[in-house]
Scaffold this motif. Structure first.
Motif, PDB file in Angstrom:
ATOM      1  N   ALA B 201       0.833  -1.203   0.000  1.00  0.00           N
ATOM      2  CA  ALA B 201       0.000   0.000   0.000  1.00  0.00           C
ATOM      3  C   ALA B 201       0.869   1.254   0.000  1.00  0.00           C
ATOM      4  O   ALA B 201       0.606   2.212  -0.735  1.00  0.00           O
ATOM      5  N   VAL B 204       2.392   2.252  -3.385  1.00  0.00           N
ATOM      6  CA  VAL B 204       1.437   2.788  -4.359  1.00  0.00           C
ATOM      7  C   VAL B 204       0.986   4.190  -3.923  1.00  0.00           C
ATOM      8  O   VAL B 204       1.044   5.151  -4.691  1.00  0.00           O
ATOM      9  N   VAL B 205       0.568   4.300  -2.671  1.00  0.00           N
ATOM     10  CA  VAL B 205      -0.105   5.517  -2.218  1.00  0.00           C
ATOM     11  C   VAL B 205       0.856   6.693  -2.012  1.00  0.00           C
ATOM     12  O   VAL B 205       0.608   7.803  -2.484  1.00  0.00           O
ATOM     13  N   ILE B 206       1.974   6.446  -1.320  1.00  0.00           N
ATOM     14  CA  ILE B 206       2.822   7.572  -0.922  1.00  0.00           C
ATOM     15  C   ILE B 206       3.486   8.281  -2.116  1.00  0.00           C
ATOM     16  O   ILE B 206       3.380   9.501  -2.225  1.00  0.00           O
ATOM     17  N   HIS B 208       2.483   8.388  -5.136  1.00  0.00           N
ATOM     18  CA  HIS B 208       1.417   9.022  -5.894  1.00  0.00           C
ATOM     19  C   HIS B 208       1.033  10.358  -5.250  1.00  0.00           C
ATOM     20  O   HIS B 208       0.918  11.382  -5.930  1.00  0.00           O
ATOM     21  N   ALA B 209       0.880  10.344  -3.920  1.00  0.00           N
ATOM     22  CA  ALA B 209       0.467  11.554  -3.211  1.00  0.00           C
ATOM     23  C   ALA B 209       1.544  12.634  -3.262  1.00  0.00           C
ATOM     24  O   ALA B 209       1.233  13.822  -3.171  1.00  0.00           O
ATOM     25  N   PHE B 317      -0.839   9.732   5.398  1.00  0.00           N
ATOM     26  CA  PHE B 317      -1.311   9.364   4.061  1.00  0.00           C
ATOM     27  C   PHE B 317      -2.376   8.271   4.033  1.00  0.00           C
ATOM     28  O   PHE B 317      -2.862   7.909   2.972  1.00  0.00           O
ATOM     29  N   PHE B 318      -2.725   7.722   5.190  1.00  0.00           N
ATOM     30  CA  PHE B 318      -3.678   6.605   5.186  1.00  0.00           C
ATOM     31  C   PHE B 318      -4.828   6.867   6.154  1.00  0.00           C
ATOM     32  O   PHE B 318      -4.687   7.635   7.094  1.00  0.00           O
TER      33      PHE B 318
END
Lengths: 63, 490
Positions: B201, B204-206, B208-209, B317-318
């Motif tokens: 996770a 992918v997420v960090i 992108h952000a 971020f989550f």
């Protein structure tokens, strides 16, 4: 090939990773990641592959 | 309680419950030391993979590595080559160590030295070094947990998290006491599922952000650059040798720690060890990604104590439930290795420190080892709660340099011919003194500058010390051979 010969393949990660000037550079980047970082990460995968190859090649005679 | 804290507590409880039920699975009489401490040496490829993964890639790694990269940039990435070249060493040397240990029934490095060299003083030296190196390592796992607790806040942070730490360590001590090595092995499976989930996770997420990796590296470069260190994304030329020696020295010492040997010897066969050498690098990829989170924290503009940046990143971020999951992952990731370290150190201490000193043969019974494991857990907790964290970190660094001084006796001992015990003992002593004085002289920096004429070489103190160790051992061996031409050891 004799078993000992296969073991020499395992010297490659040492050479590739301990010769720091070889990869201590920014370009070429991959996905924005500087060479220094993706080169070393790529060698993690390559080392695993080499170990897999050496394991399979030496397995029978090891028994 | 907040959502984050609830998820966190629930997951830690699930892990503990798994630890308590582990004893009942897999059969075996847990009163026997071989069953309790080594799981009866029956772990197959998959369980060994989880166990070794949980043992070597600890919570402290997941907290300290990004913290290091966050603080110093590229130099902190040395853990990646370290965790890569360690595996050819496992494949070539440690698989052989497994075979010899299995054939002769050795349970520790100390057993190996006693059997190989018939020298109780060398056995004592090697074992005492291992125990000394293991204790601060356990303490640092608690440091990792503290970082998470501080971030959770509320009741978790009162008194530096003393209360929750004491609860966690009581649970840890209890299930280790009951289940032995089976307890951390079972929890490791659960922990690793959480780790892979969390990292997948994060990757992918960090980025992108934060606008992608290119943006992250550019921002990190700007945040870290200073007149003294103009290119923080690269290793400065004068530090390249230090980078290589840190990786090499750490790779050779990794499997000399008692907890690594404990996990290694619980494998079912030498083949399981070799297969794991090829499969464990998967964790090293995670390690590399986690290290890069240090740059992500810089890019996100986080200003915090370095050890807290990973929990902060997840909180930022989550969603709260996922941050709780990430926090639980780190804490469970500390409990698994702490359990194996306490167990391995206790076993080594009783078999190879107490036994040579008292002159009695080590017991086959698990009883006293179980109690000593509890004592080591308590000792580490006290070390962290009442002493400066810096002290634990310095002590751990020194432990890493010390443990490498056992390498010549162990690795030469794998061959048909080795050096005489007395020569190895002299080398060990010289290496220990050298490592300790290098560390003291340079204010506990891992590296020291060696001046040869006008030439300066900055390198890892453990490598310089082991070079002295080897030199002394070889000279002593030559002198012994002159005195008694027959030689003592074939």
């Amino acid at each position: 090939m004799a078993r000992r010969a296969w073991y020499w393949l395992l010297a490659l990660p040492f050479i590739a990773l301990l010769d720091v000037p070889l990869y201590d550079r920014i370009d070429p980047r991959w996905n924005g990641i500087p060479f220094f970082y993706w080169y070393q990460l790529a060698w993690v995968v390559l080392t695993a592959a080499l170990l897999g190859i050496v394991y399979l090649a030496t397995r029978e005679r090891a028994r | 309680m907040s959502v984050t804290a609830s998820v966190f507590v629930a997951l830690v409880l699930v892990a503990s419950a798994l630890g308590f039920t582990a004893a009942r699975r897999n059969g075996g009489d847990l009163r026997a030391l071989n069953e309790w401490a080594l799981g009866g040496r029956r772990f197959g490829t998959i369980l060994s993979w989880f166990l070794l993964g949980g043992d070597l890639y600890t919570a402290y790694t997941f907290i300290a590595l990004p913290a290091l990269v966050y603080g110093v940039g590229a130099l902190g990435f040395f853990a990646v080559p370290y965790a890569t070249i360690a595996y050819p060493i496992v494949f070539l040397l440690l698989a052989r160590f497994w075979s010899i240990a299995h054939e002769r029934g050795y349970m520790t490095a100390g057993d190996f030295v006693r059997g190989r060299y018939r020298s109780r003083s060398l056995e004592l030296a090697i074992a005492a070094t291992g125990v000394l190196a293991a204790l601060p390592y356990i303490a640092l796992q608690i440091v990792g947990m503290k970082a998470v607790l501080a971030q959770l806040g509320g009741i978790f942070a009162i008194g530096g998290g003393a209360m929750p730490l004491a609860v966690a360590f009581t649970l840890l001590a209890a299930y280790t006491y009951i289940g032995g090595l089976r307890a951390p092995a079972t929890i490791a499976v659960f922990k690793d599922i959480l780790i892979y989930l969390t990292i997948a996770a994060a990757i992918v997420v960090i980025p992108h952000a934060l606008g992608g990796w290119h943006a992250i590296f550019t921002a990190a470069d700007r945040a870290l650059a200073s007149p003294l260190h103009p290119f923080p994304l690269l290793v400065a030329p004068q530090m390249q040798f230090a980078y290589a020696t840190l990786a090499l020295g750490s790779a050779f010492s990794l499997f000399l720690y008692p907890h690594a040997i404990t996990s290694l010897l619980s494998a079912r066969s030498a083949d399981v060890v070799r297969r794991n050498a090829a499969l464990l690098p998967l964790y090293s990829i995670l390690l590399g990604i986690i290290a890069l989170l240090g740059f992500a924290a810089l890019a996100a503009g986080i200003h915090a104590p370095p050890n807290e940046i990973v929990p902060i990143l997840f909180a930022r971020f989550f969603p709260p439930w996922f941050a709780g999951l990430a926090d639980a992952t780190i804490v469970i990731g500390a409990l698994v290795p702490a359990s194996i370290m306490a167990l391995g150190a206790a076993n080594l201490f009783l078999r190879n420190v107490v036994s040579p000193l008292s002159g009695r043969a080590p017991s086959r019974d698990a009883g006293s080892t179980k109690w000593l494991t509890l004592a080591f857990c308590a000792l580490s907790l006290i070390l962290v709660l009442f002493m400066n964290v810096k002290f634990a970190i310095y002590f751990q660094l020194l432990g890493g340099a010390w443990v490498l001084q056992t390498a010549p006796a162990i690795f030469f001992g794998l061959g048909e011919r080795s050096l005489p015990a007395r020569a190895l003992l002299a080398g060990w002593l010289a290496g220990m003194i050298a490592a300790t004085s290098f560390a003291l002289v340079d204010g506990f920096s891992p590296n020291i500058a060696l001046h040869v004429g006008s030439w300066t070489l900055v390198g890892f103190i453990a490598i310089y010390a082991v070079a002295i160790n080897l030199g002394v051992a070889l000279v002593a061996a030559a002198l012994l051979r002159v005195r008694s031409p027959q030689g003592e050891i074939a």
